[in-house]
Design a protein around this motif. Structure first.
Motif, PDB file in Angstrom:
ATOM      1  N   LEU A 171      47.495  40.159  40.667  1.00  0.00           N
ATOM      2  CA  LEU A 171      48.816  40.589  40.220  1.00  0.00           C
ATOM      3  C   LEU A 171      48.864  40.824  38.713  1.00  0.00           C
ATOM      4  O   LEU A 171      49.502  41.768  38.241  1.00  0.00           O
ATOM      5  CB  LEU A 171      49.854  39.541  40.629  1.00  0.00           C
ATOM      6  CG  LEU A 171      51.319  39.882  40.342  1.00  0.00           C
ATOM      7  CD1 LEU A 171      51.717  41.156  41.082  1.00  0.00           C
ATOM      8  CD2 LEU A 171      52.219  38.718  40.728  1.00  0.00           C
ATOM      9  N   ARG A 172      48.198  39.963  37.962  1.00  0.00           N
ATOM     10  CA  ARG A 172      48.245  40.090  36.505  1.00  0.00           C
ATOM     11  C   ARG A 172      47.568  41.375  36.036  1.00  0.00           C
ATOM     12  O   ARG A 172      48.124  42.107  35.208  1.00  0.00           O
ATOM     13  CB  ARG A 172      47.581  38.874  35.866  1.00  0.00           C
ATOM     14  CG  ARG A 172      47.668  38.843  34.357  1.00  0.00           C
ATOM     15  CD  ARG A 172      47.068  37.557  33.807  1.00  0.00           C
ATOM     16  NE  ARG A 172      47.140  37.508  32.358  1.00  0.00           N
ATOM     17  CZ  ARG A 172      46.679  36.487  31.624  1.00  0.00           C
ATOM     18  NH1 ARG A 172      46.143  35.411  32.225  1.00  0.00           N
ATOM     19  NH2 ARG A 172      46.777  36.519  30.317  1.00  0.00           N
ATOM     20  N   ARG A 173      46.368  41.649  36.549  1.00  0.00           N
ATOM     21  CA  ARG A 173      45.671  42.869  36.149  1.00  0.00           C
ATOM     22  C   ARG A 173      46.366  44.110  36.699  1.00  0.00           C
ATOM     23  O   ARG A 173      46.318  45.185  36.083  1.00  0.00           O
ATOM     24  CB  ARG A 173      44.228  42.819  36.629  1.00  0.00           C
ATOM     25  CG  ARG A 173      43.380  41.782  35.894  1.00  0.00           C
ATOM     26  CD  ARG A 173      41.908  41.945  36.221  1.00  0.00           C
ATOM     27  NE  ARG A 173      41.082  41.009  35.470  1.00  0.00           N
ATOM     28  CZ  ARG A 173      39.760  40.974  35.537  1.00  0.00           C
ATOM     29  NH1 ARG A 173      39.120  41.809  36.340  1.00  0.00           N
ATOM     30  NH2 ARG A 173      39.086  40.093  34.817  1.00  0.00           N
ATOM     31  N   CYS A 174      46.998  43.964  37.843  1.00  0.00           N
ATOM     32  CA  CYS A 174      47.759  45.086  38.393  1.00  0.00           C
ATOM     33  C   CYS A 174      48.923  45.449  37.467  1.00  0.00           C
ATOM     34  O   CYS A 174      49.167  46.625  37.185  1.00  0.00           O
ATOM     35  CB  CYS A 174      48.255  44.732  39.786  1.00  0.00           C
ATOM     36  SG  CYS A 174      49.220  46.024  40.584  1.00  0.00           S
ATOM     37  N   ALA A 175      49.630  44.432  36.991  1.00  0.00           N
ATOM     38  CA  ALA A 175      50.730  44.687  36.055  1.00  0.00           C
ATOM     39  C   ALA A 175      50.205  45.253  34.737  1.00  0.00           C
ATOM     40  O   ALA A 175      50.835  46.135  34.132  1.00  0.00           O
ATOM     41  CB  ALA A 175      51.504  43.400  35.811  1.00  0.00           C
ATOM     42  N   LEU A 176      49.045  44.758  34.286  1.00  0.00           N
ATOM     43  CA  LEU A 176      48.458  45.282  33.047  1.00  0.00           C
ATOM     44  C   LEU A 176      48.070  46.749  33.205  1.00  0.00           C
ATOM     45  O   LEU A 176      48.282  47.565  32.301  1.00  0.00           O
ATOM     46  CB  LEU A 176      47.241  44.443  32.657  1.00  0.00           C
ATOM     47  CG  LEU A 176      46.503  44.863  31.385  1.00  0.00           C
ATOM     48  CD1 LEU A 176      47.426  44.775  30.176  1.00  0.00           C
ATOM     49  CD2 LEU A 176      45.261  44.007  31.176  1.00  0.00           C
ATOM     50  N   GLY A 177      47.492  47.094  34.354  1.00  0.00           N
ATOM     51  CA  GLY A 177      47.142  48.489  34.595  1.00  0.00           C
ATOM     52  C   GLY A 177      48.364  49.389  34.637  1.00  0.00           C
ATOM     53  O   GLY A 177      48.345  50.505  34.104  1.00  0.00           O
TER      54      GLY A 177
END
Length: 206
Positions: A171-177
């Motif tokens: 979820l964190r990297r998805c939001a960062l992307g």
């Protein structure tokens, strides 16, 4: 009435000299068309055709620029080629660095360099091509669903591309992307808006 005149190309015959001004005007006007080719298959002199900018006829209701679906193919191909070039250059750098660290020479060094170039070139090309496919697909879907193509589609498509590309990394990297996609697409839209304002505000000389 004879139609022999249809079989003969029209020729530019000199007009009778009525006044000196008329003759000079005709001479200057004829000199403008003297460089144009004369077609023997037409019943008129092609030197009378004005050499102007090309004008394109668009069907009724059609856009005067290509849509996202037409641009998708060139964008995907360009992204793959750019990714392959960038990855290849990075592979050359890493290959030289790795072979120098292992003191490899000759055929072994060349083989390792080729391996680095092919591996990093294909990996980077695949990554950029995937991003281009996701962005183009989101843009085309938004254009068909909203019925118009504007900067809102660009921002939403860029954000969705970042979210989908990193959707399997947590979820964190998805939001960062998604944030990175939103930032890049927003900067691109601001650049296009600045260009449009500069074009509209530039003086036009008639």
């Amino acid at each position: 009435m004879s139609d022999d005149f249809l079989r003969k190309p029209f020729s530019l015959a000199p007009a009778p000299a009525v006044e000196e001004a008329t003759t000079s005007n005709y001479t200057s006007g004829a000199s403008k068309f003297s460089s144009a080719p004369v077609s023997p298959y037409l019943n008129y002199d092609s030197r009378f055709l004005q050499q102007a900018q090309p004008e394109f006829i668009f069907p009724e209701g059609a856009n005067k620029q290509r849509g996202r679906f037409e641009l998708a193919f060139s964008q995907i191909g360009t992204s793959v080629m750019i990714g392959g070039g960038i990855g290849g250059l990075a592979g050359v750098y890493n290959g030289f660095k790795a072979t120098n660290a292992l003191n490899q020479t000759g055929k072994l060094r060349r083989t390792q360099l080729i391996n680095h170039i092919m591996k990093q070139g294909s990996g980077t090309a695949n990554s950029l091509g995937t991003l281009a496919v996701l962005y183009s697909a989101c843009g085309v879907l938004l254009q068909y669903s909203r019925g118009e193509d504007d900067h809102v589609n660009t921002v939403i498509a860029g954000s969705a591309t970042g979210l989908l590309y990193k959707s399997t990394a947590g979820l964190r990297r998805c939001a960062l992307g998604g944030a990175i996609g939103l930032g890049i697409s927003s900067l691109y839209c601001l650049y296009l808006l600045a260009q449009e304002r500069g074009t509209n505000s530039s003086p036009k000389f008639l």
